[in-house]
Structure formats: structure tokens, C-alpha cells
Design an enzyme around this catalytic site. Structure first.
Site, PDB file in Angstrom:
ATOM      1  N   ASP A 259      38.500  -3.990 -57.132  1.00  0.00           N
ATOM      2  CA  ASP A 259      39.488  -4.354 -58.259  1.00  0.00           C
ATOM      3  C   ASP A 259      40.549  -5.104 -57.531  1.00  0.00           C
ATOM      4  O   ASP A 259      41.066  -4.918 -56.707  1.00  0.00           O
ATOM      5  CB  ASP A 259      39.944  -2.818 -58.895  1.00  0.00           C
ATOM      6  CG  ASP A 259      41.134  -3.106 -59.765  1.00  0.00           C
ATOM      7  OD1 ASP A 259      40.565  -3.853 -61.008  1.00  0.00           O
ATOM      8  OD2 ASP A 259      42.050  -2.690 -59.437  1.00  0.00           O
ATOM      9  N   GLU A 301      36.488  -8.374 -58.362  1.00  0.00           N
ATOM     10  CA  GLU A 301      36.905  -8.736 -59.746  1.00  0.00           C
ATOM     11  C   GLU A 301      38.100  -9.649 -59.262  1.00  0.00           C
ATOM     12  O   GLU A 301      39.253  -9.465 -58.939  1.00  0.00           O
ATOM     13  CB  GLU A 301      37.940  -7.576 -60.314  1.00  0.00           C
ATOM     14  CG  GLU A 301      38.281  -7.394 -61.743  1.00  0.00           C
ATOM     15  CD  GLU A 301      39.862  -7.125 -61.847  1.00  0.00           C
ATOM     16  OE1 GLU A 301      40.278  -7.337 -63.023  1.00  0.00           O
ATOM     17  OE2 GLU A 301      40.619  -6.772 -60.893  1.00  0.00           O
TER      18      GLU A 301
END
Length: 619
Positions: A259, A301
């Protein structure tokens, strides 16, 4: 099989590079490096035999995730089935969807009410109690592997929750744990950071620092005040986070979604985005996986423009992430829906198609997050398009504020001063299904369903792995109940994070129902895609002129096989003025034979035209 020799062989292959990268990053801290190496071997020895077998099988076929049979689905465990055991019970349905790549949204322990949808982790070794246990996760992964389904899980590297054990000790004044974050006695250095570091959430969480009353200090919080940025200048942080990642993969996780990758490294005087040290850390994480668990993939991401995204693949010789999200193509797709103009989308496709075939993108229409309008505005200016007014038009159209528009989304993080805002909503609601169903307009509903299926066909036509957002396969609309929940009503992303409608899922067996049309339509497209190798990642792809700015023409070629895909983004019947001279074609979707010349295509229609010799070869 001598597992120790297997490990030693992989370790020896990468040792020099790993040590060089680590010691360069941490100024030759040999003891910390030795600790990392010891941790890696420990996790290797603890890795179960069946996972090591899978590692070896995947190592023999490094292209295993690049074929045309991969189909993904992303879901919140609680929204889909209550808990992990509920997901286990519904694996038959997931298989019926044609899914063999399952992304379970953040499920590690987080504080209730301050979770940021699961991205404020308070314990990396514990599943959120209401969702189950680590043993439940391991059990689910094991059953998925039996069915040929890979599991993807989020790994939040940039920050922890303020309730994490490290943060609690830092609040109490422990200097060792304060050194794992960015703590400052006064606002002097934070003020210097603020001069160059943009705000992620200027309206809902302005600034990049938060005052911690218990510690009497400021701490860096790039995202929300309860998410404390980790200090990767400290090698203990990297070592500990690597252990947390390896613990997850040893539970059977196949894909680690890192992330907020670009934010990991902070340095005064910069924008703290995409710094060279970030790539060093990602490469280190990749090497760790290649040594300990080579069957595991890294998904980055990176929600930024293409020139910022592509470097996270690394190089062919020294790769970083195995896969990245195709964010800009997703945004350009919805731009085409609102404008009925495919020129930007075509430009984006040309950029992506020109990249090395080793680069694998995850393609999607919707996900858990908002749609940001980070489009290529310098390129759009040649058509007289102004960034501010264009963003306003897109948001007005897709929220139903523009005259005649059909979208039913809501704004997220709207900034009245700049006029900037992002967009939320399910695929069905943004395509007009919600509006047409509410108004009982049968003709509009038929068009909306056609648009929905056309967009899914476009997603499935791209190289890479298509990922469906859970609920989209049955045309699930927005969930407005979040407005009544004080823990959710400040975050409009919950508009498309509603509970899975099992009552609607049952309707997919009802002939002629909306759910049947969408479910069977998407499933048919997936089946066709899996049948023809021309849809694999290694195919050559390019766009062609259709001489109509509302029709996208895409060619895929693999060996002797050739498919011309046509997508009409207009609400009117059109003609794609192509003129292929290489024989007859058959539309794979309808079975209709035709020439690839002056093709009449209905409103929101799609054709996958296969050259006839390709049809014969693949029968």
C-alpha cells in the site's frame, strides 16, 4: 529435496546485491543486515512443505500469472460474507464467477472508528477479531490453493495505527520506539517539511503532522492523524516490517499488495514522493521474496501518472514489483463514458501498449477507492480542454448534476477553494442502471446494461489481469445507508463499499433479469478470453483509427491469431470506418460473421472480431 541447499542456492544468487543495497541504504550497518538474513532463513524453515512445493512449481513457470485465464475479484470480507469462514463457505460462488485471483481487502487488526477502511493497522500479526483469526485466514488460503485460486492481501508499509504497540510505547516516551516514527520536539522541522510536501487530504486531514499530547511532540502523519508514518531511515523498521510480510506469506498469501508505495521514504527538502530510496526498499523486498518464497508476487499500489508508475516495475534485470495497477487507464475510461470521446483513452492505450511485455498491469473499472481525475491535461490542452472546468464537468456528469446525465455518484474530498474533487460510486450506478431502474425506463435500462457490459469487455480486452469489484458482477448499485452511520458518513467511499446483496445474487438464475444479463454477460466474456491465447499478456496490442472519436478500435495479435475489438462509447448507433483486407471475421461474442469494413456498431456496443483462421485454430 534438500531444502537447505535450495535456500542456499537462492541466497547465494542474490546475496551480493542484497548486501550492497542494504548497506548503501543504512550506511554499512552490518549487524542489522545479519539480523535480516537470520530472519529470512527462519521464515524459510518455518514455511510449510506445500507452500515450498508451490514455490518450486511457479519458479518452473515464471509466466504463471501472465496468461489469459487469470480473472480477479476484490472484496471486503465482512461486506461479502461476514467473516473469513463465510468467504470459505462461498468459494463455490467465487469459482462460478470465473475468479482465480481473490483480493481480500485489509483484514488485519485496526481500531474501531479509526481504521481508514483497514489501512490503519494496529497489529500485523492478528486478524480483526470480528473477521476471524490467522488460523482462519490460513485455512481459507489452503482451500483456495486446492481450487487453483490465489490470495492477495494488503500490506501497509508506510504507516501504523496510533494504537500499534510501537506507537503506544512511543507515546509513553520510549526513545527507541519514537525513532521508528518521525517525532519532533517543536514545529521547526515539520514547518520545513510542509513547504515541500503536498497534502494528501487537504480538506479532511490537512497538513502532514499531528501533535501527540501524551509524548509532547509532533509526529508525521501523511494520511490521517491516527496513521503514523514509519521511519525507514531506521533499519529496525525495515527488518521488522519484512518479518511481518513473511509472516503473511507463510500463512499462504500469494500476492502482497504494498500500500502507498511512493510515500515510504521521507527526506527534508523533497516532496517525499517516489524518492530513489523507495525503489531500493521495494527491490530489497522483492529479493527477500525471491529467496524465501519465490512463488509470491508483489503488487504495488502507485496511484500516479504513468511516468511515475512504470519505474516501480524496476528493470528486466533488477525487477521490483511484479504487477501494478493500471490507474490512469481506469480514470481515462470513465472520462470517455462522460465525454463520449475516446481520444484520451486511445492515447493512454498507446502508452501502455508500448511498454515491455514483462510489465503486468491489474486492470479494473472500480475498486474500494475513489476515482481521481489525474488525467494527462498537458495532452488534453491541444483540444482546448481546461483542467479545472473539465474536472468539474466529469464530476457533474457522473453525479447526475449535468443536464441529461445518467451517473449517480457522489464526490469525495471535495475542495471548494480549488474546485477539485474525486468521485465515488459502483459501476452500475455510474453507468446509469440505478437511474433507469428508479425511473422504470426500460429503454434506458437496456442501454445502461449494455454500457456496463461494454466497459467490462474493454477491461477484459486489455493485457494483464482483469479484476472485478465484488457486486459488479450482479449490477449492484450504490449503498446510501452509510449516510446513517456516524462511523462512515464522513467518508463517501462507503457509497460503493456496501454489503454484498445475496438477495440480488439469487436473481441471476431468473431469465431476463438484470442480474442474469450482467452476470452471464461478464462470464461469457471471461470464457471467451480464456479460450483464445490472443488475449494473453504477451500479445502485440495497438489502436487503430475508426474515424469516429466515440469508437475505440483495439487490435490484439498473437502468432497467426488476430482480434479487432471495437467499443462504442456513444449512446447512438455508429459506424466504425475500419477497412481490413485480410479476410472474413467473426464476432466472438455474438458468433456473427462479417467483414472488418465499415462495421455498424450499436449504442454502447462491443465487438471482438476474430480473423477466421484464428477461430478454426482455437476450436
Amino acid at each position: 529435496m534438500n531444502y537447505c541447499k535450495e535456500y542456499e542456492k537462492r541466497f547465494d544468487r542474490y546475496y551480493d546485491e542484497l548486501k550492497w543495497l542494504y548497506c548503501e541504504l543504512y550506511n554499512n550497518q552490518d549487524e542489522a543486515f545479519k539480523q535480516l538474513c537470520g530472519q529470512m532463513y527462519r521464515f524459510y524453515t518455518e514455511r510449510k512443505a506445500e507452500l515450498k512445493t508451490m514455490d518450486r512449481e511457479r519458479a518452473k513457470d515464471p509466466q504463471w500469472y501472465k496468461g489469459n485465464r487469470m480473472v480477479g475479484m476484490m472484496m471486503y470480507v465482512d461486506a461479502f460474507a461476514g467473516d473469513l469462514n463465510g468467504v470459505l463457505k462461498h468459494l463455490d460462488y467465487i469459482e462460478e464467477c470465473g475468479v482465480n485471483y481473490l483480493h481480500l481487502m485489509p483484514l488485519l487488526d485496526t481500531p474501531e472508528g479509526r481504521s481508514d477502511g483497514g489501512y490503519a493497522v494496529s497489529d500485523f500479526r492478528k486478524v480483526r477479531p470480528d473477521l476471524g483469526t490467522m488460523e482462519d485466514l490460513e485455512c481459507l488460503a489452503k482451500e483456495c490453493h486446492k481450487r487453483g485460486v490465489s490470495i492477495c492481501l494488503d500490506f501497509v508499509m508506510n504507516h501504523t495505527s496510533e494504537d500499534h504497540e510501537w506507537a503506544r510505547k512511543a507515546k509513553a516516551g520510549d526513545p527507541e520506539y519514537q525513532s521508528r516514527y518521525f517525532f519532533y520536539d517543536n514545529y521547526d522541522l515539520p514547518a520545513q517539511f510542509e513547504r515541500t510536501v503536498p497534502e494528501v487530504f487537504p480538506t479532511t486531514a490537512p497538513g502532514n503532522f499531528t501533535w501527540v499530547q501524551e509524548a509532547g511532540k509532533y509526529v508525521m502523519t501523511t494520511f490521517y492523524p491516527y496513521q503514523w508514518d514509519l521511519n525507514y531511515w531506521n533499519p529496525v523498521v525495515l527488518n521488522e516490517m519484512a518479518q511481518n510480510m513473511l509472516n503473511l506469506v507463510n500463512r499462504g498469501i500469494d500476492v502482497i499488495r504494498i500500500d502507498a508505495v511512493p510515500y515510504i521514504w521521507k527526506q527534508l527538502g523533497t516532496n517525499c514522493r517516489n524518492l530513489p530510496q523507495v525503489h531500493t526498499i521495494v527491490r530489497i523486498m522483492r529479493i527477500i521474496c525471491e529467496i524465501v518464497c519465490p512463488g509470491v508476487l508483489l503488487l504495488g499500489e502507485v496511484v500516479m501518472e504513468p511516468d511515475k508508475v512504470v519505474p516501480y516495475f524496476g528493470s528486466v534485470e533488477k525487477p521490483e514489483c511484479h504487477m501494478l495497477y493500471n490507474v490512469t487507464t481506469m480514470a481515462a475510461t470513465w472520462n470517455s463514458v462522460a465525454t463520449k470521446d475516446i481520444r484520451l483513452l486511445r492515447q493512454q492505450m498507446n502508452v501502455v501498449s508500448g511498454l515491455p511485455k514483462d510489465y503486468v498491469f491489474l486492470n479494473y473499472l472500480r475498486c474500494h477507492d475513489d476515482i481521481g481525475w489525474g488525467l494527462d491535461y498537458p495532452w488534453l490542452r491541444q483540444f482546448g480542454i481546461d483542467e479545472v472546468s473539465h474536472k468539474k464537468y466529469l464530476n457533474d456528469f457522473l453525479t447526475g448534476q449535468y443536464p441529461g446525465s445518467f451517473g449517480r455518484g457522489e464526490l469525495y474530498n471535495s475542495d471548494p477553494e480549488s474546485g477539485d474533487a474525486r468521485l465515488c460510486g459502483t459501476t452500475a450506478s455510474l453507468c446509469g442502471i440505478e437511474k433507469a431502474a428508479f425511473e422504470r425506463d426500460a429503454e434506458a435500462l437496456e442501454k445502461a446494461v449494455r454500457l456496463d457490459l461494454m466497459l467490462h469487455a474493454y477491461m477484459l480486452s486489455q493485457s494483464g489481469i482483469p479484476v472485478i469489484y465484488s457486486g459488479d458482477e450482479i449490477g449492484q448499485e450504490n449503498d446510501y445507508t452509510y449516510h446513517e452511520n456516524p462511523r462512515k458518513w464522513d467518508d463517501s467511499r462507503y457509497l460503493h463499499r456496501g454489503d454484498f446483496r445475496w438477495d440480488l445474487e439469487k436473481k441471476r438464475s431468473v431469465k431476463g433479469s438484470l442480474q442474469e444479463k450482467i452476470f452471464d454477460g461478464i462470464r461469457k466474456l471471461e470464457t471467451i478470453r480464456a479460450q483464445y491465447p490472443v488475449f494473453c499478456t504477451d500479445a502485440r496490442v495497438w489502436t487503430i483509427d475508426t474515424w469516429d472519436d466515440s469508437i475505440l478500435g483495439l487490435v490484439r495479435e498473437y502468432g497467426e491469431d488476430k482480434v479487432i475489438a471495437l467499443f462504442n462509447f456513444s449512446e447512438f448507433d455508429k459506424v466504425a470506418w475500419i477497412n481490413e483486407e485480410d479476410g472474413m471475421y467473426t464476432d466472438l461474442i455474438s458468433g456473427r460473421a462479417m467483414e472488418a469494413k465499415g462495421v455498424e456498431i450499436p449504442a454502447y456496443g462491443v465487438y471482438w472480431l476474430m480473423r477466421e483462421n484464428g477461430i478454426e485454430e482455437n476450436k
